[in-house]
Design a protein around this motif. Structure first.
Motif, PDB file in Angstrom:
ATOM      1  N   HIS A  21       5.734  -6.932  11.717  1.00 39.49           N
ATOM      2  CA  HIS A  21       4.612  -6.224  11.087  1.00 39.49           C
ATOM      3  C   HIS A  21       4.600  -6.483   9.578  1.00 39.49           C
ATOM      4  CE1 HIS A  21       1.645  -3.220  10.128  1.00 39.49           C
ATOM      5  NE2 HIS A  21       2.513  -2.607   9.334  1.00 39.49           N
ATOM      6  N   SER A  22       5.768  -6.398   8.959  1.00 35.25           N
ATOM      7  CA  SER A  22       5.869  -6.662   7.523  1.00 35.25           C
ATOM      8  C   SER A  22       5.468  -8.094   7.204  1.00 35.25           C
ATOM      9  CB  SER A  22       7.299  -6.405   7.037  1.00 35.25           C
ATOM     10  OG  SER A  22       7.647  -5.069   7.243  1.00 35.25           O
ATOM     11  N   TYR A  23       5.902  -9.010   8.050  1.00 32.48           N
ATOM     12  CA  TYR A  23       5.541 -10.418   7.866  1.00 32.48           C
ATOM     13  C   TYR A  23       4.029 -10.605   8.005  1.00 32.48           C
ATOM     14  CZ  TYR A  23       5.056 -15.391   8.795  1.00 32.48           C
ATOM     15  OH  TYR A  23       4.647 -16.705   8.766  1.00 32.48           O
ATOM     16  N   GLY A  24       3.445 -10.009   9.040  1.00 30.43           N
ATOM     17  CA  GLY A  24       1.999 -10.118   9.246  1.00 30.43           C
ATOM     18  C   GLY A  24       1.215  -9.564   8.073  1.00 30.43           C
ATOM     19  N   LEU A  25       1.641  -8.406   7.587  1.00 22.84           N
ATOM     20  CA  LEU A  25       0.990  -7.795   6.424  1.00 22.84           C
ATOM     21  C   LEU A  25       1.086  -8.729   5.220  1.00 22.84           C
ATOM     22  CD1 LEU A  25       1.185  -4.129   5.414  1.00 22.84           C
ATOM     23  CD2 LEU A  25       1.706  -5.843   3.712  1.00 22.84           C
ATOM     24  N   SER A  26       2.253  -9.307   5.018  1.00 22.94           N
ATOM     25  CA  SER A  26       2.468 -10.204   3.881  1.00 22.94           C
ATOM     26  C   SER A  26       1.570 -11.443   3.944  1.00 22.94           C
ATOM     27  CB  SER A  26       3.938 -10.619   3.849  1.00 22.94           C
ATOM     28  OG  SER A  26       4.151 -11.605   2.879  1.00 22.94           O
ATOM     29  N   ILE A  27       1.499 -12.085   5.117  1.00 23.00           N
ATOM     30  CA  ILE A  27       0.703 -13.319   5.172  1.00 23.00           C
ATOM     31  C   ILE A  27      -0.795 -13.027   5.077  1.00 23.00           C
ATOM     32  CG2 ILE A  27       2.446 -14.669   6.383  1.00 23.00           C
ATOM     33  CD1 ILE A  27       0.788 -14.343   8.955  1.00 23.00           C
ATOM     34  N   ILE A  28      -1.233 -11.898   5.617  1.00 20.11           N
ATOM     35  CA  ILE A  28      -2.670 -11.597   5.543  1.00 20.11           C
ATOM     36  C   ILE A  28      -3.055 -11.221   4.114  1.00 20.11           C
ATOM     37  CG2 ILE A  28      -2.863  -9.124   6.086  1.00 20.11           C
ATOM     38  CD1 ILE A  28      -4.793 -11.824   7.928  1.00 20.11           C
ATOM     39  N   LYS A  29      -2.162 -10.496   3.428  1.00 18.27           N
ATOM     40  CA  LYS A  29      -2.437 -10.160   2.020  1.00 18.27           C
ATOM     41  C   LYS A  29      -2.473 -11.420   1.166  1.00 18.27           C
ATOM     42  CE  LYS A  29      -0.536  -6.803  -0.260  1.00 18.27           C
ATOM     43  NZ  LYS A  29       0.427  -5.814  -0.796  1.00 18.27           N
ATOM     44  N   ASN A  30      -1.507 -12.308   1.363  1.00 16.74           N
ATOM     45  CA  ASN A  30      -1.466 -13.550   0.572  1.00 16.74           C
ATOM     46  C   ASN A  30      -2.707 -14.400   0.796  1.00 16.74           C
ATOM     47  OD1 ASN A  30       0.978 -12.908  -0.581  1.00 16.74           O
ATOM     48  ND2 ASN A  30       2.180 -14.089   0.883  1.00 16.74           N
ATOM     49  N   ALA A  31      -3.221 -14.408   2.003  1.00 18.19           N
ATOM     50  CA  ALA A  31      -4.403 -15.222   2.310  1.00 18.19           C
ATOM     51  C   ALA A  31      -5.700 -14.516   1.942  1.00 18.19           C
ATOM     52  CB  ALA A  31      -4.414 -15.570   3.802  1.00 18.19           C
ATOM     53  N   ASN A  32      -5.608 -13.245   1.597  1.00 21.14           N
ATOM     54  CA  ASN A  32      -6.799 -12.439   1.337  1.00 21.14           C
ATOM     55  C   ASN A  32      -6.793 -11.903  -0.101  1.00 21.14           C
ATOM     56  OD1 ASN A  32      -9.215 -11.436   2.420  1.00 21.14           O
ATOM     57  ND2 ASN A  32      -8.299  -9.451   2.838  1.00 21.14           N
ATOM     58  N   ASN A  33      -6.351 -12.724  -1.037  1.00 17.52           N
ATOM     59  CA  ASN A  33      -6.321 -12.373  -2.460  1.00 17.52           C
ATOM     60  C   ASN A  33      -5.587 -11.057  -2.730  1.00 17.52           C
ATOM     61  OD1 ASN A  33      -7.793 -14.672  -3.304  1.00 17.52           O
ATOM     62  ND2 ASN A  33      -9.678 -13.685  -2.617  1.00 17.52           N
ATOM     63  N   GLY A  34      -4.509 -10.818  -1.999  1.00 22.83           N
ATOM     64  CA  GLY A  34      -3.694  -9.628  -2.222  1.00 22.83           C
ATOM     65  C   GLY A  34      -4.257  -8.351  -1.613  1.00 22.83           C
ATOM     66  N   TYR A  35      -5.352  -8.455  -0.860  1.00 21.07           N
ATOM     67  CA  TYR A  35      -5.973  -7.246  -0.309  1.00 21.07           C
ATOM     68  C   TYR A  35      -5.455  -6.925   1.083  1.00 21.07           C
ATOM     69  CZ  TYR A  35      -9.411  -3.890   1.304  1.00 21.07           C
ATOM     70  OH  TYR A  35     -10.008  -2.771   1.803  1.00 21.07           O
TER      71      TYR A  35
END
Length: 155
Positions: A21-35
């Motif tokens: 879950h932490s990994y998923g949150l991290s990659i989606i934030k990185n790909a979504n301008n930190g959002y």
């Protein structure tokens, strides 16, 4: 007589289930301008927004990471139950440590396969790993049940 570390497997399992879950949150934030949409992170609209705003490969990996996390949470009661029953039945420490340790290693492999495998023919390795790990828990429950049934029957 060896020390029994099996109970410590419970918090280790919880952490292993949280990592995807932490990994998923991290990659989606990185790909979504930190959002990260924290108001309704599991909402269908949130998933649709991510699907539109990030590359398909990243979104797919995010979905698989969330799937691995959810699977970990779904399997947690069986794991905890097996560990508790094994300890209640006073199974030998080496059995408990071996089964719990092997299960945790298989869950790490399962999680990596879940997140990174994208081809159908390789996805069956994940299924096999899940089956092997779940079989270990069922083995522990049956072994504990047999020992407890014998203890109850002989009193």
């Amino acid at each position: 007589m060896s020390l029994n570390y099996s109970i410590y497997g419970i918090p280790v399992y919880w952490l292993l289930s949280l990592i995807p879950h932490s990994y998923g949150l991290s990659i989606i934030k990185n790909a979504n301008n930190g959002y990260w949409e924290n108001r309704n992170p599991r909402g269908l609209d949130t998933a649709a927004m991510y699907k539109k705003s990030v590359p398909a490969e990243i979104f797919g990996r995010f979905e698989r990471a969330e799937g691995a996390h959810k699977n970990g949470m779904e399997n947690m009661p069986l794991f905890i139950g097996a560990v508790i029953l094994g300890n209640m039945a006073n199974l030998d420490s080496s059995t408990l440590n071996t089964v719990v340790g092997s299960y945790l290693v298989l869950r790490v492999v399962y999680t990596a396969l879940y997140i990174y495998v994208t081809k159908i023919k390789y996805s069956y390795a994940r299924t096999g790993t899940w089956f092997a790990s779940t079989s270990l828990l069922l083995y522990l429950i049956i072994k504990a049940g047999n020992k407890l049934a014998y203890q109850t029957g002989s009193s």
